[in-house]
Design an enzyme around this catalytic site. Structure first.
Site, mmCIF file in Angstrom:
data_model
loop_
_atom_site.group_PDB
_atom_site.id
_atom_site.type_symbol
_atom_site.label_atom_id
_atom_site.label_comp_id
_atom_site.label_asym_id
_atom_site.label_seq_id
_atom_site.Cartn_x
_atom_site.Cartn_y
_atom_site.Cartn_z
ATOM 1 N N HIS A 31 0.868 -1.185 0.000
ATOM 2 C CA HIS A 31 0.000 0.000 0.000
ATOM 3 C C HIS A 31 0.902 1.231 0.000
ATOM 4 O O HIS A 31 1.311 1.730 1.043
ATOM 5 C CB HIS A 31 -0.912 -0.044 1.239
ATOM 6 C CG HIS A 31 -1.918 1.064 1.282
ATOM 7 N ND1 HIS A 31 -3.114 0.969 1.970
ATOM 8 C CD2 HIS A 31 -1.925 2.294 0.735
ATOM 9 C CE1 HIS A 31 -3.798 2.087 1.841
ATOM 10 N NE2 HIS A 31 -3.089 2.920 1.105
ATOM 11 N N HIS A 33 1.398 4.833 -2.407
ATOM 12 C CA HIS A 33 1.045 5.709 -3.534
ATOM 13 C C HIS A 33 2.318 6.385 -4.000
ATOM 14 O O HIS A 33 2.950 7.106 -3.218
ATOM 15 C CB HIS A 33 0.030 6.764 -3.092
ATOM 16 C CG HIS A 33 -1.220 6.192 -2.521
ATOM 17 N ND1 HIS A 33 -2.360 5.989 -3.271
ATOM 18 C CD2 HIS A 33 -1.512 5.738 -1.271
ATOM 19 C CE1 HIS A 33 -3.301 5.456 -2.499
ATOM 20 N NE2 HIS A 33 -2.820 5.290 -1.284
ATOM 21 N N HIS A 215 -9.392 0.971 -1.443
ATOM 22 C CA HIS A 215 -9.363 1.569 -0.109
ATOM 23 C C HIS A 215 -10.781 1.456 0.460
ATOM 24 O O HIS A 215 -11.761 1.793 -0.225
ATOM 25 C CB HIS A 215 -8.996 3.052 -0.190
ATOM 26 C CG HIS A 215 -7.545 3.328 -0.426
ATOM 27 N ND1 HIS A 215 -6.826 2.774 -1.435
ATOM 28 C CD2 HIS A 215 -6.676 4.121 0.262
ATOM 29 C CE1 HIS A 215 -5.570 3.223 -1.373
ATOM 30 N NE2 HIS A 215 -5.456 4.039 -0.356
ATOM 31 N N GLU A 218 -11.169 3.178 5.913
ATOM 32 C CA GLU A 218 -10.154 4.098 6.456
ATOM 33 C C GLU A 218 -10.928 5.166 7.234
ATOM 34 O O GLU A 218 -10.877 5.206 8.452
ATOM 35 C CB GLU A 218 -9.341 4.714 5.313
ATOM 36 C CG GLU A 218 -8.294 5.726 5.776
ATOM 37 C CD GLU A 218 -7.583 6.444 4.606
ATOM 38 O OE1 GLU A 218 -8.106 6.447 3.469
ATOM 39 O OE2 GLU A 218 -6.500 7.034 4.849
ATOM 40 N N ASP A 296 1.859 3.932 2.818
ATOM 41 C CA ASP A 296 0.827 4.784 2.218
ATOM 42 C C ASP A 296 1.437 5.963 1.450
ATOM 43 O O ASP A 296 1.617 5.857 0.240
ATOM 44 C CB ASP A 296 -0.158 5.259 3.305
ATOM 45 C CG ASP A 296 -1.527 5.621 2.756
ATOM 46 O OD1 ASP A 296 -1.758 5.431 1.554
ATOM 47 O OD2 ASP A 296 -2.380 6.098 3.548
ATOM 48 N N ASP A 297 1.698 7.071 2.139
ATOM 49 C CA ASP A 297 2.271 8.270 1.510
ATOM 50 C C ASP A 297 3.428 8.746 2.391
ATOM 51 O O ASP A 297 3.312 9.751 3.104
ATOM 52 C CB ASP A 297 1.200 9.368 1.412
ATOM 53 C CG ASP A 297 0.013 8.913 0.589
ATOM 54 O OD1 ASP A 297 0.121 8.857 -0.637
ATOM 55 O OD2 ASP A 297 -1.024 8.570 1.202
HETATM 56 N N1 ADE Z 1 -4.510 8.664 -1.822
HETATM 57 C C1 ADE Z 1 -3.285 8.714 -1.300
HETATM 58 N N2 ADE Z 1 -3.304 8.300 -0.028
HETATM 59 C C2 ADE Z 1 -4.577 7.975 0.271
HETATM 60 C C3 ADE Z 1 -5.240 7.479 1.412
HETATM 61 N N3 ADE Z 1 -4.604 7.232 2.559
HETATM 62 N N4 ADE Z 1 -6.561 7.282 1.345
HETATM 63 C C4 ADE Z 1 -7.221 7.548 0.233
HETATM 64 N N5 ADE Z 1 -6.655 8.009 -0.876
HETATM 65 C C5 ADE Z 1 -5.339 8.218 -0.862
HETATM 66 ZN ZN ZN Z 2 -3.657 4.769 0.513
#
Ligand code: ADE
Ligand code: ZN
Length: 355
Positions: A31, A33, A215, A218, A296-297
């Site tokens: 996971h 991005h 997703h 969350e 994630d990011d």
């Molecule tokens: N795009 C990038 N990170 C995300 C996240 N945590 N949830 C939804 N969309 C995303």
């Molecule tokens: Zn994500």
């Protein structure tokens, strides 16, 4: 933010041997991005290279703006930041920086999301996005044996029609990227954009033979997790932490061993949890769910794979056995062919025997 800083500082530090155990642990990242790996330094460099003006005077000022209250407050900055990505070389540079960083964390395999709509909306050709990301991943595979795949994700705040148009634009590239492009995902603003909105386009992607993920759970309710499974027919749930609110769903996720790609530092930064010590990752794991740890990011949330493992290990006092279960779950949840998966699992076994 104060509360987060305090809760982290009151968590006991990890023992040195556990730190080195986590550092050396072979990992799979499921996971991630790619646009979320754009570090402020590179973002500034690309802005300069492409003559894009930024509303921040310095890298420090930009970093200071990364104080999020929810998913949307992050997405606003994340999409704005992606505007510096213009050329094939920009996508290559961003992807290569992620590879260097994740190899340092002993990530052995990564399945990477990318959001073409973020770029095509700004007039960047979809070929440019695919080409830059793929060139870096292929180079890393050839030079370092870094194994990877890409998952094209639809932005759920946009229409299903827009997702169909993106799929149509991407499909002519499928043969060229057959070695990498394995799946379809769904991301962006979850609340108010339920899985059903994308039922038809996911059905089409399923017919086309792509792996499917989304997703769900969350910020959205457990119902979205169920609908991602039953309406979209996804094989993994990205995040899924709110599944805990529905005991029947928990039972199903455990029985069917449906992987959850959990992102601890993301959940903290986006206020899905207000204290890492309250994160439900250990409870989900103990309930028998196929929980995995992911970043994630990472450029926005304060850490890559090792930092995520360290954060949960310290705050939830995880044992080596639990850390290995998390790593094992991720290798098992990859979309790799059986032989490649087995090889990585053997590597994990070897590491555990030696430590
Ligand atoms: N795009 C990038 N990170 C995300 C996240 N945590 N949830 C939804 N969309 C995303
Ligand atoms: Zn994500």
């Amino acid at each position: 933010m104060e509360a987060h800083m305090n809760s982290i500082s009151t968590t006991p530090p990890l023992a040195a041997d556990l730190i080195s155990f986590i550092e050396g642990l072979p990992k799979a990242e499921l996971h991630l991005h790619i646009e979320g790996t754009l570090e402020p330094e590179l973002l500034f460099a690309l802005a300069q290279r492409n003559n894009v003006s930024l509303p921040y005077a310095s890298v420090e000022e930009l970093r200071a703006a990364y104080a999020f209250t929810d998913l949307q407050s992050f997405l606003d900055l994340y999409y704005a930041g992606a505007a510096v990505l213009q050329t094939e070389q920009d996508f290559y540079d961003m992807t290569m920086a992620y590879i260097v960083r994740s190899r340092a964390d002993n990530v052995r395999h990564a399945e990477i999301f990318f959001d073409p709509q973020t770029h095509t909306e700004r007039g960047i050709a979809i070929d440019v996005v695919f080409a830059g990301i793929a060139r870096a991943l292929r180079e890393a595979r050839e030079r370092h044996g870094f194994s990877s795949a890409i998952i094209m994700s639809f932005l759920r705040h946009l229409s299903e029609e827009d997702a169909f148009a993106t799929l149509e634009a991407a499909l002519p590239l499928r043969a060229e990227y057959r070695d990498l492009w394995i799946g379809i995902g769904l991301d962006s603003a979850e609340r108010g954009n339920p899985p059903e909105k994308f039922a038809r386009v996911f059905a089409r992607c399923r017919e086309l033979g792509f792996h499917l993920v989304a997703h769900a759970g969350e910020e959205g309710p457990p119902q979205y997790v169920k609908d991602a499974l039953d309406v979209l027919h996804v094989e993994r749930i990205d995040h899924g932490v709110r599944s805990e609110e529905d005991p029947a769903l928990m039972k199903r996720l455990a029985e069917q061993r449906i992987p959850l790609t959990v992102c601890p530092l993301s959940n903290l930064k986006l206020c899905v949890v207000d204290d890492m010590r309250k994160h439900n990752l250990a409870r989900l794991l103990h309930a028998g769910l196929a929980v995995t740890v992911n970043s994630d990011d990472p450029a926005y949330f304060g850490g890559y794979m090792n930092a995520n493992f360290m954060a949960v290990a310290a705050s939830l006092r995880l044992s080596r056995t639990e850390l290995v279960m998390l790593a094992r779950n991720a290798f098992e949840a990859t979309f790799l062919p059986a032989a490649a998966k087995q090889q990585l699992l053997l590597e994990l076994d070897g590491y555990c025997m030696a430590h």
